[in-house]
Design a protein around this motif. Structure first.
Motif, mmCIF file in Angstrom:
data_model
loop_
_atom_site.group_PDB
_atom_site.id
_atom_site.type_symbol
_atom_site.label_atom_id
_atom_site.label_comp_id
_atom_site.label_asym_id
_atom_site.label_seq_id
_atom_site.Cartn_x
_atom_site.Cartn_y
_atom_site.Cartn_z
ATOM 1 N N ARG A 85 -11.551 4.560 -7.481
ATOM 2 C CA ARG A 85 -12.084 3.207 -7.624
ATOM 3 C C ARG A 85 -11.810 2.640 -9.020
ATOM 4 O O ARG A 85 -12.611 1.889 -9.586
ATOM 5 C CB ARG A 85 -13.580 3.130 -7.299
ATOM 6 C CG ARG A 85 -13.903 3.520 -5.850
ATOM 7 C CD ARG A 85 -15.295 3.072 -5.461
ATOM 8 N NE ARG A 85 -15.428 1.629 -5.454
ATOM 9 C CZ ARG A 85 -15.047 0.829 -4.451
ATOM 10 N NH1 ARG A 85 -14.463 1.356 -3.363
ATOM 11 N NH2 ARG A 85 -15.228 -0.479 -4.526
ATOM 12 N N GLU B 261 0.857 -1.193 0.000
ATOM 13 C CA GLU B 261 0.000 0.000 0.000
ATOM 14 C C GLU B 261 0.886 1.234 0.000
ATOM 15 O O GLU B 261 1.864 1.309 0.757
ATOM 16 C CB GLU B 261 -0.906 0.013 1.232
ATOM 17 C CG GLU B 261 -1.884 1.192 1.227
ATOM 18 C CD GLU B 261 -2.754 1.224 2.481
ATOM 19 O OE1 GLU B 261 -3.969 1.450 2.364
ATOM 20 O OE2 GLU B 261 -2.197 1.027 3.575
ATOM 21 N N GLN C 74 -18.779 -0.901 -5.641
ATOM 22 C CA GLN C 74 -18.769 -1.414 -4.272
ATOM 23 C C GLN C 74 -19.234 -2.880 -4.259
ATOM 24 O O GLN C 74 -20.278 -3.212 -4.806
ATOM 25 C CB GLN C 74 -19.702 -0.585 -3.381
ATOM 26 C CG GLN C 74 -19.586 -0.888 -1.890
ATOM 27 C CD GLN C 74 -18.305 -0.336 -1.298
ATOM 28 O OE1 GLN C 74 -17.790 0.675 -1.780
ATOM 29 N NE2 GLN C 74 -17.793 -0.987 -0.278
ATOM 30 N N ASN D 163 -6.959 2.190 -7.023
ATOM 31 C CA ASN D 163 -6.978 3.515 -6.408
ATOM 32 C C ASN D 163 -8.261 3.665 -5.595
ATOM 33 O O ASN D 163 -9.368 3.577 -6.134
ATOM 34 C CB ASN D 163 -6.894 4.609 -7.474
ATOM 35 C CG ASN D 163 -6.737 5.983 -6.857
ATOM 36 O OD1 ASN D 163 -7.679 6.551 -6.310
ATOM 37 N ND2 ASN D 163 -5.526 6.520 -6.961
ATOM 38 N N LYS D 164 -8.120 3.861 -4.297
ATOM 39 C CA LYS D 164 -9.277 3.883 -3.401
ATOM 40 C C LYS D 164 -10.186 5.089 -3.642
ATOM 41 O O LYS D 164 -11.391 5.024 -3.387
ATOM 42 C CB LYS D 164 -8.806 3.868 -1.942
ATOM 43 C CG LYS D 164 -8.017 2.616 -1.585
ATOM 44 C CD LYS D 164 -7.465 2.705 -0.170
ATOM 45 C CE LYS D 164 -6.576 1.519 0.142
ATOM 46 N NZ LYS D 164 -5.965 1.616 1.477
ATOM 47 N N LYS D 165 -9.615 6.191 -4.117
ATOM 48 C CA LYS D 165 -10.430 7.393 -4.346
ATOM 49 C C LYS D 165 -11.208 7.297 -5.647
ATOM 50 O O LYS D 165 -12.416 7.542 -5.688
ATOM 51 C CB LYS D 165 -9.535 8.639 -4.346
ATOM 52 C CG LYS D 165 -9.098 9.081 -2.956
ATOM 53 C CD LYS D 165 -8.385 10.425 -3.024
ATOM 54 C CE LYS D 165 -8.037 10.934 -1.625
ATOM 55 N NZ LYS D 165 -7.341 12.254 -1.671
ATOM 56 N N ILE E 100 -13.833 -5.864 -2.981
ATOM 57 C CA ILE E 100 -13.439 -4.454 -2.804
ATOM 58 C C ILE E 100 -14.656 -3.585 -2.519
ATOM 59 O O ILE E 100 -15.666 -3.696 -3.188
ATOM 60 C CB ILE E 100 -12.701 -3.939 -4.059
ATOM 61 C CG1 ILE E 100 -11.436 -4.791 -4.284
ATOM 62 C CG2 ILE E 100 -12.329 -2.473 -3.900
ATOM 63 C CD1 ILE E 100 -10.650 -4.430 -5.511
ATOM 64 N N ASP F 72 -2.956 6.360 -1.811
ATOM 65 C CA ASP F 72 -4.311 5.873 -2.104
ATOM 66 C C ASP F 72 -4.304 4.584 -2.914
ATOM 67 O O ASP F 72 -5.372 4.049 -3.233
ATOM 68 C CB ASP F 72 -5.094 6.951 -2.880
ATOM 69 C CG ASP F 72 -5.343 8.187 -2.031
ATOM 70 O OD1 ASP F 72 -5.556 8.029 -0.813
ATOM 71 O OD2 ASP F 72 -5.311 9.304 -2.587
#
Length: 657
Positions: A534, A452, A586, A530-532, A657, A455
């Motif tokens: 997606r 990790e 999601q 990328n978590k922001k 995820i 982000d």
């Protein structure tokens, strides 16, 4: 861990007691050595490796050689000495069942030889094993038997017995009596000028002062005496144990920096000596010290090594299942054989009396032929006996070499497991995930990787060339390359990372596109999420990624490039890797895998499973919890494989995820 005394007075000869290993080996080159003297020299080489250098594997190997020579010389006393030495080394390695078996054999042969000193040593060794196992009642029994023999035949041998009895009283928290026996042992060792015995007893006295009487200063003084003597003898194995005791005392005293410094130095010596129990104890001390200083990452690392080593020792031994092997002799068979021989002789005599004189000539001829046959058979027997002895010696050598190779591979497995992402890290970064990781051999060519940075969440499944040891070496190269790409080079694009990894592997293995003849490389499926945004960036070398869309049974396949990392033989020219992006909603689940699962042979017709069956299986379980998905994949793999051998390493991961 307290230390037992088990002195090996193997054989008194004119040149072997304190000579170096090299001079002893030169003695073996002499052609006029008798079998007994050759055996004695081998025993002293083994003992020198143990006493002066702490090299357990080398010592064990020469005890094996000595045993073969002792059997050839038909000397029961030397056979007992060799078995005693083997028992000692196996005990030091923590292989207690093997140690007990060898001590019992030593006692049997020493009894046949009426060698009272070695009888006592074998009984003492049996007592030590029972004491380590926590069976103090049996330990006392064997110590007392050894004490009786030594009082009558070998009073210097009482030093080791008194030390070991002192250990038992210490275990029962009778510290006053324990110190009394230790001092008896110390007095005898000092009279004998036995540095090894003096060092051992001082260690045990130090342990009582530190751990029971809480007198750190006095304990460290006794440890210092021991350490000085071990260093004087050049016994690095014992140096590492004493330094572990010192590190423990410094931990108790709150001197954590000094404890860490001492334990790290000792750990190097313990690894050189290949003592798993010493390594385990030192990792425990380092974990305690680092935890006390607030360095949780290093504390966790050493704690995990401690647990791994502890589990390895437990699995290898199953120590609580040791049973008391019985000493038996084959007298009845011998007596029966003698009776048959006597009966045959009487029958022959009776038949001879009934023979007529007219057959005397033929009888003499027949006896002559019989005698000639017996001589011929005796010659053949002697040749076979010699050949069997040589084969036995070679077999022992090969078995020992195989043992050393397997020990190295098992140690490599522990190293490989240590570089895989810890379960806690996986759970933290991927709360809902599963990993199905099934190496074909002890070590694996498949591995999974996670990192990790900001982000971005990086994760991959990598399939290296081959499996077993070659694959494991490649896995370390691959893991180091991925870490360097992300942590050092700061790359965040999946394709850039694979391009870097390709160059890294080729440079590490000195491979070039134009003239490479080494078929070393790896297939990989690499994701960067990328978590922001997606967005899932994907790049693959021969391997794809599958994405299951939440609340549906749709499985989207994103293929990688049809080329491997590090191996471009037959492709035509080198090509950069391409990046493909997928938007992740999601609850979507991402699946990465090596080819081991789909390539497994099995089923009713013994055919490959293939990706179609794997895809159908994942579609059928994709809406289950991740733990349930892993369970179903495992169940299906074993059912499909049946009794067939596993073909390749298997690695499948699923990330919701």
């Amino acid at each position: 861990m307290r230390k037992f005394i088990f002195v090996l007075a193997l054989l008194v000869s004119s040149f072997v007691l304190h000579a170096g290993v090299d001079s002893l080996k030169n003695e073996l080159k002499k052609n006029n050595l008798s079998d007994s003297l050759r055996c004695a020299t081998l025993l002293d080489i083994a003992l020198s490796y143990y006493n002066n250098e702490g090299l357990l594997d080398s010592s064990q190997l020469y005890f094996e050689y000595a045993l073969a020579a002792a059997v050839k010389s038909n000397n029961n006393s030397l056979i007992a000495a060799a078995y005693t030495g083997k028992g000692l080394i196996l005990r030091e390695k923590g292989i207690y069942s093997g140690a007990l078996e060898n001590y019992l054999k030593a006692h049997s042969f020493a009894t046949k030889a009426k060698d009272y000193k070695r009888m006592a040593k074998a009984l003492s060794g049996i007592g030590v094993v029972h004491a380590i196992q926590g069976d103090n009642e049996k330990a006392f029994k064997y110590y007392r038997e050894a004490e009786k023999i030594n009082l009558k035949h070998n009073k210097p041998g009482l030093a080791g017995i008194y030390n070991n009895i002192g250990l038992l009283y210490s275990e029962t928290e009778n510290f006053k009596t324990s110190l009394s026996y230790y001092n008896k042992a110390l007095k005898i060792n000092e009279e004998l000028k036995d540095d090894r015995g003096i060092a051992t007893v001082n260690e045990n006295i130090g342990l009582i002062y530190v751990n029971q009487l809480h007198d750190i200063k006095s304990g460290l003084e006794h440890y210092a005496t021991s350490l000085s003597l071990w260093r004087k003898m050049g016994d690095n194995f014992s140096v590492s144990i004493t330094m572990q005791y010192i590190a423990s005392a410094l931990n108790i005293a709150g001197k954590y920096k000094a404890s860490i410094d001492t334990a790290q130095k000792a750990l190097k010596l313990a690894i050189e000596s290949k003592s798993l129990s010493a390594e385990m104890a030192l990792h425990g001390e380092l974990a305690r010290a680092y935890d006390s200083t607030g360095n949780t990452s290093k504390a966790y690392y050493h704690y995990r090594k401690f647990i791994d080593l502890k589990e390895s020792i437990r699995n290898d031994e199953k120590t609580r299942e040791i049973t008391s092997l019985q000493l038996t002799y084959d007298f009845k068979k011998t007596q029966a054989f003698d009776s048959i021989q006597n009966a045959n002789k009487k029958a022959q005599d009776a038949m001879a009396l009934k023979q007529s004189k007219r057959f005397s000539f033929w009888l003499i001829c027949g006896m002559g032929l019989l005698l000639a046959s017996l001589v011929f058979m005796y010659i053949i027997y002697q040749k076979n006996k010699k050949a069997k002895a040589e084969i036995s010696s070679q077999k022992i050598y090969i078995e020992q070499r195989n043992l050393e190779v397997m020990d190295s591979i098992k140690y490599a497995s522990r190293i490989q497991n240590a570089i895989l992402p810890p379960a806690e890290q996986m759970k933290k970064l991927m709360p809902e995930h599963f990993v199905l990781y099934l190496p074909k051999d002890i070590v694996s060519g498949d591995f999974y990787w996670i990192e990790e940075k900001g982000d971005n969440l990086f994760f991959a499944v990598v399939d290296c060339t081959g499996h077993g040891v070659p694959g494991a070496f490649m896995s370390i190269v691959g893991r180091n390359g991925l870490n360097e790409a992300v942590s050092v080079m700061g790359l965040s694009s999946a394709s850039d990372i694979l391009n870097f990894l390709n160059k890294y592997v080729n440079e590490t293995l000195h491979q070039k596109f134009e003239n490479s003849t080494i078929r070393d490389g790896m297939d990989i499926a690499l994701c960067v999420f990328n978590k922001k945004t997606r967005i899932l960036d994907f790049a693959g070398a021969n391997n794809p990624v599958w994405v299951h869309r939440a609340n549906t049974y749709d499985l989207v396949e994103v293929n990688g490039d049809k080329q491997p990392i590090g191996n471009f033989i037959g492709v035509g020219k080198e090509k950069p890797f391409t990046k493909k992006s997928v938007e992740i909603a999601q609850g979507d689940t991402v699946y990465l895998f090596s080819d081991g699962y789909a390539d497994q042979f099995g089923g009713p017709k013994g055919k490959k499973m293939k990706y179609k069956r794997l895809k159908d299986l994942i579609i059928s379980v994709c809406r289950e919890k991740t733990d349930k998905q892993r369970e179903e994949l495992m169940k299906n793999f074993n059912s499909w494989k049946g009794d067939l051998e596993q073909l390749d390493d298997v690695c499948v991961i699923g990330v919701k995820i």
